[in-house]
Design an enzyme around this catalytic site. Sequence first.
Site, PDB file in Angstrom:
ATOM      1  N   TYR A  18       0.860  -1.187   0.000  1.00 43.71           N
ATOM      2  CA  TYR A  18       0.000   0.000   0.000  1.00 43.71           C
ATOM      3  C   TYR A  18       0.894   1.233   0.000  1.00 43.71           C
ATOM      4  O   TYR A  18       1.911   1.246  -0.698  1.00 43.71           O
ATOM      5  CB  TYR A  18      -0.954  -0.064   1.201  1.00 43.71           C
ATOM      6  CG  TYR A  18      -2.140   0.842   1.054  1.00 43.71           C
ATOM      7  CD1 TYR A  18      -2.977   0.748  -0.056  1.00 43.71           C
ATOM      8  CD2 TYR A  18      -2.419   1.809   2.005  1.00 43.71           C
ATOM      9  CE1 TYR A  18      -4.057   1.592  -0.208  1.00 43.71           C
ATOM     10  CE2 TYR A  18      -3.505   2.660   1.878  1.00 43.71           C
ATOM     11  CZ  TYR A  18      -4.317   2.552   0.757  1.00 43.71           C
ATOM     12  OH  TYR A  18      -5.387   3.394   0.613  1.00 43.71           O
ATOM     13  N   ASN A  49     -32.595 -31.411 -17.751  1.00 42.28           N
ATOM     14  CA  ASN A  49     -32.105 -31.811 -16.426  1.00 42.28           C
ATOM     15  C   ASN A  49     -33.186 -31.603 -15.376  1.00 42.28           C
ATOM     16  O   ASN A  49     -33.926 -30.632 -15.442  1.00 42.28           O
ATOM     17  CB  ASN A  49     -30.855 -31.001 -16.051  1.00 42.28           C
ATOM     18  CG  ASN A  49     -29.577 -31.697 -16.481  1.00 42.28           C
ATOM     19  OD1 ASN A  49     -29.479 -32.907 -16.401  1.00 42.28           O
ATOM     20  ND2 ASN A  49     -28.604 -30.927 -16.933  1.00 42.28           N
ATOM     21  N   GLY A  71     -32.992 -24.182 -12.451  1.00 41.73           N
ATOM     22  CA  GLY A  71     -34.395 -24.503 -12.682  1.00 41.73           C
ATOM     23  C   GLY A  71     -35.300 -23.735 -11.750  1.00 41.73           C
ATOM     24  O   GLY A  71     -36.494 -24.039 -11.611  1.00 41.73           O
ATOM     25  N   LYS A  89     -20.200 -21.055  -9.555  1.00 35.27           N
ATOM     26  CA  LYS A  89     -19.565 -20.904 -10.867  1.00 35.27           C
ATOM     27  C   LYS A  89     -18.124 -20.414 -10.702  1.00 35.27           C
ATOM     28  O   LYS A  89     -17.206 -20.863 -11.398  1.00 35.27           O
ATOM     29  CB  LYS A  89     -20.368 -19.913 -11.720  1.00 35.27           C
ATOM     30  CG  LYS A  89     -19.990 -19.887 -13.205  1.00 35.27           C
ATOM     31  CD  LYS A  89     -20.275 -21.232 -13.867  1.00 35.27           C
ATOM     32  CE  LYS A  89     -20.054 -21.189 -15.365  1.00 35.27           C
ATOM     33  NZ  LYS A  89     -21.229 -20.781 -16.135  1.00 35.27           N
ATOM     34  N   ALA A 134     -37.107 -23.951 -27.349  1.00 32.91           N
ATOM     35  CA  ALA A 134     -36.790 -22.821 -28.222  1.00 32.91           C
ATOM     36  C   ALA A 134     -36.258 -21.643 -27.419  1.00 32.91           C
ATOM     37  O   ALA A 134     -36.404 -20.494 -27.819  1.00 32.91           O
ATOM     38  CB  ALA A 134     -38.031 -22.411 -29.016  1.00 32.91           C
ATOM     39  N   GLY A 187     -35.845 -20.269 -11.760  1.00 32.23           N
ATOM     40  CA  GLY A 187     -36.518 -19.129 -12.361  1.00 32.23           C
ATOM     41  C   GLY A 187     -36.022 -17.796 -11.836  1.00 32.23           C
ATOM     42  O   GLY A 187     -34.863 -17.633 -11.468  1.00 32.23           O
ATOM     43  N   ASP A 188     -36.929 -16.820 -11.769  1.00 28.20           N
ATOM     44  CA  ASP A 188     -36.607 -15.447 -11.363  1.00 28.20           C
ATOM     45  C   ASP A 188     -36.661 -15.359  -9.840  1.00 28.20           C
ATOM     46  O   ASP A 188     -37.697 -15.065  -9.252  1.00 28.20           O
ATOM     47  CB  ASP A 188     -37.603 -14.482 -12.004  1.00 28.20           C
ATOM     48  CG  ASP A 188     -37.250 -13.019 -11.712  1.00 28.20           C
ATOM     49  OD1 ASP A 188     -36.310 -12.772 -10.925  1.00 28.20           O
ATOM     50  OD2 ASP A 188     -37.919 -12.126 -12.263  1.00 28.20           O
ATOM     51  N   ILE A 189     -35.513 -15.622  -9.194  1.00 31.51           N
ATOM     52  CA  ILE A 189     -35.483 -15.622  -7.725  1.00 31.51           C
ATOM     53  C   ILE A 189     -34.748 -14.411  -7.170  1.00 31.51           C
ATOM     54  O   ILE A 189     -34.604 -14.273  -5.962  1.00 31.51           O
ATOM     55  CB  ILE A 189     -34.843 -16.919  -7.180  1.00 31.51           C
ATOM     56  CG1 ILE A 189     -33.405 -17.092  -7.689  1.00 31.51           C
ATOM     57  CG2 ILE A 189     -35.687 -18.123  -7.540  1.00 31.51           C
ATOM     58  CD1 ILE A 189     -32.672 -18.269  -7.077  1.00 31.51           C
TER      59      ILE A 189
END
Length: 761
Positions: free
Chosen positions: A40, A287, A79, A95, A196, A81-83
């Site tokens: 620093y 899956n 799986g 990840k 799709a 969704g929008d959580i």
Amino acid sequence: MENNNKRKEALLYHAKPTPGKIQVVPTKKYATQRDLSLAYSPGVAEPCLEIAKDVNNVYKYTAKGNLVAVITNGTAVLGLGDIGPEASKPVMEGKGLLFKIFSDIDVFDIEIGTKNVDEFIETVKNIAPTFGGINLEDIKAPESFEIERRLVEELNIPVMHDDQHGTAIISSAALINALELANKKAEDIKMVVSGAGSAAIACADLYVLLGIKPENVYMFNSKGLLTKNNPSISELQRKYARDCEPISLAEAMKGCDLFLGLSTADVLTPEMLLSMSENPIVFAMANPNPEIEYNLAIATRKDIIMATGRSDYPNQVNNVLGFPYIFRGALDVRATKINEAMKMAAVRALASLAKESVPEQVNVAYGATKLTFGREYIIPKPFDPRLIAVVAPAVAKAAMDSGVAQNPINDWEKYKDELLERLGHDNKLVRMITTRAKSDPKSIVFAEADHLDVLKAAQIVHDEGIGFPVLLGNKEIILELKAEIGFDADVTIIDPKEKEEEERRNRFAKTYWETRKRRGISFLDAQKLMRERNYFAAMMVNVGEADALVSGHSRSYPSVVKPMLQLVDKAPGASIVATTNIMMTKRGPMFFSDTAININPSADDLAKIALMTAKTARMFGVEPVIAMVSYSNFGSSTNSSAGKVREAVAYLHENHPDLCIDGEIQADFALNPEMLKAKFPFSKLADKKVNTLIFPNLESANITYKLLKELNKVDSIGPIMLGMGKPVHIFQLGASVEEMVNMSAIAIIDAQEKQKKKASN
């Protein structure tokens, strides 16, 4: 109850001992005031000034070049969704963990609290100077397409939405090889797509680049075939819309060559599969359950070439085969983007790798005699150690050839060596051991199952499909503990002291007495011993009523090993019993021997221990590079302790010249190849990466491995018994649940190997 228990286990994993799965660690010294003044103020001003002069110096003086942002707004999480952004954080951390363990890339996960496309893009652009690359994740379509398109155009660092491109890249590699096996050309085939969404469209786009004609694609969403007169479909879907009246999935499947499933389970029926052309290619990647169950599909069509998203079936389309290495290659040449040429380079590299001879390490991990290119092996396995040195260079070269690389690579062999060195920092061996055990699970006796941690380990072994536990101990206590931890599986429980086991005890006692009656053991003595769980367990394995056993959590090592040595014969050709520990170090797995049995082995013993350890290393796909360690270097001491090591090495050099082994040598020289080469260039270990240490006596080996465990928090598997005729393995006193699970997997692999050897004789 089982689902509730798994839920608790998952929550505990993410919460303890420290919340989350990733952390930031220093890469520089920081012990002294001088270190801190360099890190620093005032020392940090110097690199700041250099970067101000030339912004490219940021790659020289900071971590930017190896730092990727995993970014989401939580609108399409797995799986779920929008959580929302906060709820998506465990996935983003996961990840980041995959990036690190597969390609040594550091990650900051970033969760953005907006669904507005412009706000999202602006936020990412504003923080982009921090990062060498950006991995977009779990953003719902169609917004994800626009977000990725604009960020790729407006930023000068690699950007990729793995949800869109990962499956496309991996399955494209599988498609190249499947078409070859089916003897079909891409431009001639008819493809039906169930699904799709963004992944399906990305797959179709990449398949078109491989030669499939858009007019030969029939794409279905949940409402049916995409047609041009349907106003509800998106612009991205419209390029695959048909100019015809809607037809059913069953009608479209007639004469179809390739079925691509990215939808829901069981939409593809056996009747539809039977209507496909010869050598049908089926990529059923829903899956956790595919569009048609794997075993049903192969029973329906013997000529099928099939891939799924599942690890328990052949040809798993797993995104981890792609994104770590694509970003690795892009970062290493400082690419300004990940373009189609780089994606296609990854595709072709993966396809080619599946045709090459598979390393024994991979065969070992998957319990295969020999994986070879064919219908059940069209893409590499995730544990293949060659991936980083094959895919990353292919991507880097494509970046250079397509003009987006700012830091070109000149020495490709050196680059590949550096990549493999990165791999050494990750420890895949434990995952490989577990995978191999699960490939052919065996019955395994837990001799102390009335201890809570032992029972927890047995539960994991059962639930993960590693083996079939047999629980020994006080039945009443075992049942109470099972209820307490939610272990409600129907497994065998045996209390050796119960009256109902009298017949078996007497049978075991008679067998034991017959072998020991001329060594001072009476039949009454044998009967008494069979009431003790370790003797009883050893006899179960000895007579074939169980395949393997583990014990030792609650008792000292000598007291547990004694019955094993008394009851179980040595392996054919073995004249000594020893142990090795696998230490999961930053440089990769290392084998330490002998850590538990031989107090002061002779030169002859040390040679035998080295040979048994080498054999065990190979059993796990590791080619041994062995240092016989001492306090002395190549004759620098005339003491008998160093002399016996020297004598053992001389014997091995003469009688086993193909074995890479040398000594006597001090540990620092053994582990530092540059120092070794400079001082002792004649050594067989010069320029080699040592992965096995044979110690001159028990105290040095035992102290060393335990110091590493406690001071450096190095994971250890062992001690693994060497030279035993049956798969019997002993925990260290107080072993953790994780250590016991790992040892159980080792015991099962040992059982697999011994059964194979017996069958071949």
